[in-house]
Write a protein that holds these residues in place. Structure first.
Motif, PDB file in Angstrom:
ATOM      1  N   ARG A 113       0.972  -1.036  -0.027  1.00 14.78           N
ATOM      2  CA  ARG A 113      -0.038   0.069  -0.037  1.00 14.78           C
ATOM      3  C   ARG A 113       0.934   1.404  -0.076  1.00 14.78           C
ATOM      4  O   ARG A 113       1.847   1.298  -0.805  1.00 14.78           O
ATOM      5  N   SER A 114       0.639   2.153   0.940  1.00 11.65           N
ATOM      6  CA  SER A 114       1.381   3.591   0.972  1.00 11.65           C
ATOM      7  C   SER A 114       2.923   3.184   1.342  1.00 11.65           C
ATOM      8  O   SER A 114       3.532   4.161   1.587  1.00 11.65           O
ATOM      9  N   ASN A 143      -6.291  11.125   9.253  1.00  8.52           N
ATOM     10  CA  ASN A 143      -6.865  10.756   8.072  1.00  8.52           C
ATOM     11  C   ASN A 143      -5.874  10.324   6.981  1.00  8.52           C
ATOM     12  O   ASN A 143      -5.105  11.176   6.715  1.00  8.52           O
ATOM     13  N   GLY A 144      -5.855   9.019   6.225  1.00  8.66           N
ATOM     14  CA  GLY A 144      -4.951   8.911   5.111  1.00  8.66           C
ATOM     15  C   GLY A 144      -3.628   8.714   5.448  1.00  8.66           C
ATOM     16  O   GLY A 144      -2.625   8.733   4.492  1.00  8.66           O
ATOM     17  N   GLN A 145      -3.094   8.439   6.866  1.00  9.92           N
ATOM     18  CA  GLN A 145      -1.564   8.409   7.333  1.00  9.92           C
ATOM     19  C   GLN A 145      -1.121   6.953   6.912  1.00  9.92           C
ATOM     20  O   GLN A 145       0.213   6.788   6.921  1.00  9.92           O
ATOM     21  N   GLY A 146      -2.201   6.155   6.979  1.00 13.29           N
ATOM     22  CA  GLY A 146      -1.744   4.426   6.946  1.00 13.29           C
ATOM     23  C   GLY A 146      -2.173   3.702   7.841  1.00 13.29           C
ATOM     24  O   GLY A 146      -1.460   2.571   8.035  1.00 13.29           O
ATOM     25  N   LYS A 147      -2.930   4.166   8.696  1.00 16.03           N
ATOM     26  CA  LYS A 147      -3.369   3.242   9.740  1.00 16.03           C
ATOM     27  C   LYS A 147      -3.981   1.774   9.241  1.00 16.03           C
ATOM     28  O   LYS A 147      -3.660   0.911   9.879  1.00 16.03           O
ATOM     29  N   THR A 148      -5.058   2.129   8.508  1.00 16.53           N
ATOM     30  CA  THR A 148      -5.844   0.806   7.983  1.00 16.53           C
ATOM     31  C   THR A 148      -4.811  -0.007   6.995  1.00 16.53           C
ATOM     32  O   THR A 148      -5.210  -1.264   7.213  1.00 16.53           O
ATOM     33  N   ASN A 149      -3.970   0.635   6.627  1.00 16.68           N
ATOM     34  CA  ASN A 149      -2.989  -0.321   5.868  1.00 16.68           C
ATOM     35  C   ASN A 149      -2.058  -1.280   6.667  1.00 16.68           C
ATOM     36  O   ASN A 149      -1.952  -2.380   6.008  1.00 16.68           O
ATOM     37  N   ARG A 198     -10.531  -5.475   2.307  1.00 17.55           N
ATOM     38  CA  ARG A 198     -11.369  -4.325   1.532  1.00 17.55           C
ATOM     39  C   ARG A 198     -11.109  -4.367   0.154  1.00 17.55           C
ATOM     40  O   ARG A 198     -11.424  -3.617  -0.394  1.00 17.55           O
ATOM     41  N   PRO A 211      -4.060  -3.225  -5.557  1.00 17.25           N
ATOM     42  CA  PRO A 211      -4.213  -2.180  -5.001  1.00 17.25           C
ATOM     43  C   PRO A 211      -3.381  -2.227  -3.939  1.00 17.25           C
ATOM     44  O   PRO A 211      -2.857  -1.431  -2.962  1.00 17.25           O
ATOM     45  N   VAL A 244      -0.336  -3.312  -3.651  1.00 20.75           N
ATOM     46  CA  VAL A 244       1.249  -3.158  -4.069  1.00 20.75           C
ATOM     47  C   VAL A 244       1.313  -1.529  -4.206  1.00 20.75           C
ATOM     48  O   VAL A 244       0.633  -1.108  -4.924  1.00 20.75           O
ATOM     49  N   ARG A 245       2.511  -1.234  -3.687  1.00 22.63           N
ATOM     50  CA  ARG A 245       2.682   0.317  -3.586  1.00 22.63           C
ATOM     51  C   ARG A 245       2.531   0.739  -5.077  1.00 22.63           C
ATOM     52  O   ARG A 245       3.435   0.244  -6.016  1.00 22.63           O
ATOM     53  N   GLN A 246       2.304   1.809  -5.316  1.00 24.97           N
ATOM     54  CA  GLN A 246       2.231   2.443  -6.676  1.00 24.97           C
ATOM     55  C   GLN A 246       3.807   2.372  -7.220  1.00 24.97           C
ATOM     56  O   GLN A 246       4.544   3.024  -6.542  1.00 24.97           O
TER      57      GLN A 246
HETATM   58  N1  LIG Z   1      -1.134   0.822  -3.743  1.00 22.96           N
HETATM   59  C1  LIG Z   1      -1.007   1.986  -2.908  1.00 22.96           C
HETATM   60  N2  LIG Z   1       0.169   2.587  -3.321  1.00 22.96           N
HETATM   61  C2  LIG Z   1       0.277   4.111  -2.801  1.00 22.96           C
HETATM   62  N3  LIG Z   1      -0.561   4.429  -1.834  1.00 22.96           N
HETATM   63  C3  LIG Z   1      -1.458   3.999  -1.650  1.00 22.96           C
HETATM   64  C4  LIG Z   1      -1.981   2.510  -2.071  1.00 22.96           C
HETATM   65  N4  LIG Z   1      -3.221   2.135  -1.563  1.00 22.96           N
HETATM   66  C5  LIG Z   1      -3.516   3.074  -0.832  1.00 22.96           C
HETATM   67  N5  LIG Z   1      -2.663   4.393  -0.812  1.00 22.96           N
HETATM   68  C6  LIG Z   1      -2.826   5.320   0.119  1.00 22.96           C
HETATM   69  O1  LIG Z   1      -2.698   5.012   1.401  1.00 22.96           O
HETATM   70  C7  LIG Z   1      -3.180   6.065   2.289  1.00 22.96           C
HETATM   71  C8  LIG Z   1      -3.425   5.751   3.528  1.00 22.96           C
HETATM   72  O2  LIG Z   1      -4.388   4.728   3.671  1.00 22.96           O
HETATM   73  P1  LIG Z   1      -5.281   4.411   5.073  1.00 22.96           P
HETATM   74  O3  LIG Z   1      -6.616   3.771   4.446  1.00 22.96           O
HETATM   75  O4  LIG Z   1      -4.111   3.349   5.611  1.00 22.96           O
HETATM   76  O5  LIG Z   1      -5.391   5.652   5.912  1.00 22.96           O
HETATM   77  P2  LIG Z   1      -5.755   5.958   7.245  1.00 22.96           P
HETATM   78  O6  LIG Z   1      -4.549   6.171   8.120  1.00 22.96           O
HETATM   79  O7  LIG Z   1      -6.618   4.542   8.027  1.00 22.96           O
HETATM   80  O8  LIG Z   1      -7.110   6.987   7.242  1.00 22.96           O
HETATM   81  P3  LIG Z   1      -8.665   6.937   7.681  1.00 22.96           P
HETATM   82  O9  LIG Z   1      -8.424   7.515   8.990  1.00 22.96           O
HETATM   83  O10 LIG Z   1      -8.905   8.084   6.735  1.00 22.96           O
HETATM   84  O11 LIG Z   1      -9.308   5.718   7.470  1.00 22.96           O
HETATM   85  C9  LIG Z   1      -4.276   6.677   1.403  1.00 22.96           C
HETATM   86  O12 LIG Z   1      -3.666   8.104   1.175  1.00 22.96           O
HETATM   87  C10 LIG Z   1      -3.943   5.870   0.111  1.00 22.96           C
HETATM   88  O13 LIG Z   1      -4.015   6.884  -1.167  1.00 22.96           O
END
Ligand SMILES: Nc1ncnc2c1ncn2[C@@H]1O[C@H](COP(=O)(O)OP(=O)(O)OP(=O)(O)O)[C@@H](O)[C@H]1O
Length: 371
Positions: A12-13, A32-38, A53, A59, A61-63
């Motif tokens: 992921r990220s 939000n969006g910092q990478g917790k769920t990842n 999910r 999805p 694999v890191r872009q």
């Molecule tokens: N394959 C990928 N490559 C690069 N970035 C990715 C990839 N898949 C997801 N992301 C990025 O990972 C980031 C973090 O996602 P994540 O779902 O972990 O956030 P979070 O900290 O749980 O946020 P929230 O509190 O909003 O749920 C997002 O900005 C998303 O764009």
């Protein structure tokens, strides 16, 4: 059991992350969006070899990268088991258990047991049957890893049979009866095995879910789970497997004309549902928003308790759910999971009623232990 170490590479990220985890409570805090769920998604993948999910691996694999690599160290009954998974989209995963390569998913799945509760789980109650089927199949695989192969076999049989039916329906191909008989038998055998496993599971799971709902709702409302199949009930009740297979073949014959016209399989576990009742009414459509949350939570807690009663306590993951629950449900949830051997919680803010334990800060896909 608990996960003592997690390493992610190009997942992921995350370019690269490595963290030590405590038994007990671990809270990941970040906006939000910092990478917790990842992070917790990586933990789930190590347990089930699938994401909670996304249906495909791309999805994950890191872009810009070709593969993602996960490493986990599990401590169970006093010994350490190392799990390694390399995810290359479009190809079979490369798996290693304690450094030994294996092609069989069942050698790895179920070593780490997890139950995750996430905001998407409202769909278990309010959404389509597919979410409930996935829920059942994930619990099945964790409880009995050999069922990973049973499910994969069924999915393959379904894909092949659908391709055959589509060729007739869309391309006007002549129906080759002999081939259809072969596909039917292959499909019916796989379906019988999966149906039997799912029905047994619902039977085992129901009392745990009922108890969990009572604990979360404070005793108000009675829940009932029932597996509702597209295969007639009298077929499924037969104790003899060959008779059940014959019954599934008969059910297929009944819908054969419609299947050949539409080009898809209309009977089987992929069309079934787990009926959820609340006070004798279907929860979907009748349950309030709060009741639906309690029900979804009860399904996860029920799974957790069933796995625990089976001898190995799963890691409990609560992904961003505290913000969704009212104060009473939060308190009751904390009470239900307080005995967990390991609890992973993600939250945008470190709220006062989150359980005491180790804190991590997640920022721009970097994880640090909080000061
Ligand atoms: N394959 C990928 N490559 C690069 N970035 C990715 C990839 N898949 C997801 N992301 C990025 O990972 C980031 C973090 O996602 P994540 O779902 O972990 O956030 P979070 O900290 O749980 O946020 P929230 O509190 O909003 O749920 C997002 O900005 C998303 O764009």
């Amino acid at each position: 059991m608990y996960l003592s170490r997690l390493e992610l590479t190009d997942f992921r990220s995350y370019r690269r992350a490595a963290l030590e985890l405590d038994p007990g409570v671990n809270v990941f805090v970040g906006s939000n969006g910092q990478g917790k769920t990842n992070l917790v998604e990586a933990v789930c993948y190590l347990a089930l070899l699938r994401s909670h999910r996304t249906a495909t691996d791309a999805p994950l694999v890191r872009q810009g990268s070709e593969r993602a690599v996960l490493h986990g160290e599990v401590l169970t009954s006093g010994r350490r088991i190392d799990l390694d998974v390399e995810i290359v989209p479009g190809r079979a995963n490369r798996l290693r258990v304690n450094g030994h390569a294996t092609r069989r998913a069942r050698d790895l799945v179920g070593i780490l047991r997890v139950v995750i509760f996430a905001p998407e789980d409202l769909a278990l109650v309010k959404g389509d049957p597919a979410a409930r089927r996935d829920y059942l199949d994930d619990v099945l695989v964790e409880l009995r890893p050999r069922l990973f192969a049973v499910r994969a076999e069924y999915e393959k049989a379904l894909r092949q049979r659908n391709a055959f039916l589509r060729a007739v329906a869309q391309d006007g191909q002549q129906v080759d009866r002999n081939s259809l008989d072969v596909w039917n038998l292959h499909f019916a055998r796989a379906a019988a095995a999966l149906l039997d496993a799912r029905r047994r599971l619902v039977h085992e799971l129901a009392p745990f879910v009922e108890k969990a709902y009572a604990a979360i709702s404070g005793g108000s409302g009675a829940v009932r789970l029932e597996y509702r199949s597209t295969v007639p009930e009298e077929v499924l009740q037969d104790a003899d497997e060959e008779t059940r297979i014959a019954g599934i073949l008969a059910a297929l014959r009944k819908v054969q004309d419609a299947e050949l016209a539409r080009g898809l399989t209309l009977v089987g576990p992929h069309r079934d549902d787990l009926n959820l009742e609340l006070d004798s009414r279907p929860a979907r459509g009748y349950a309030s928003h709060g009741e639906s949350w309690s029900y979804a939570l009860a399904l996860r807690l029920g799974a957790y308790e069933l796995l625990r009663s089976d001898g190995e306590t799963p890691v409990m993951i609560l992904d961003d759910v505290y913000a969704e629950l009212d104060q009473q449900r939060r308190r009751r949830l904390t009470g239900c999971v307080s005995g967990a051997e390991q609890l992973l919680i993600t939250s945008a803010v470190d709220e006062p009623d989150l359980p005491v334990g180790r804190r991590y800060v997640v920022h721009e896909s970097q994880v640090h232990v909080a000061d």
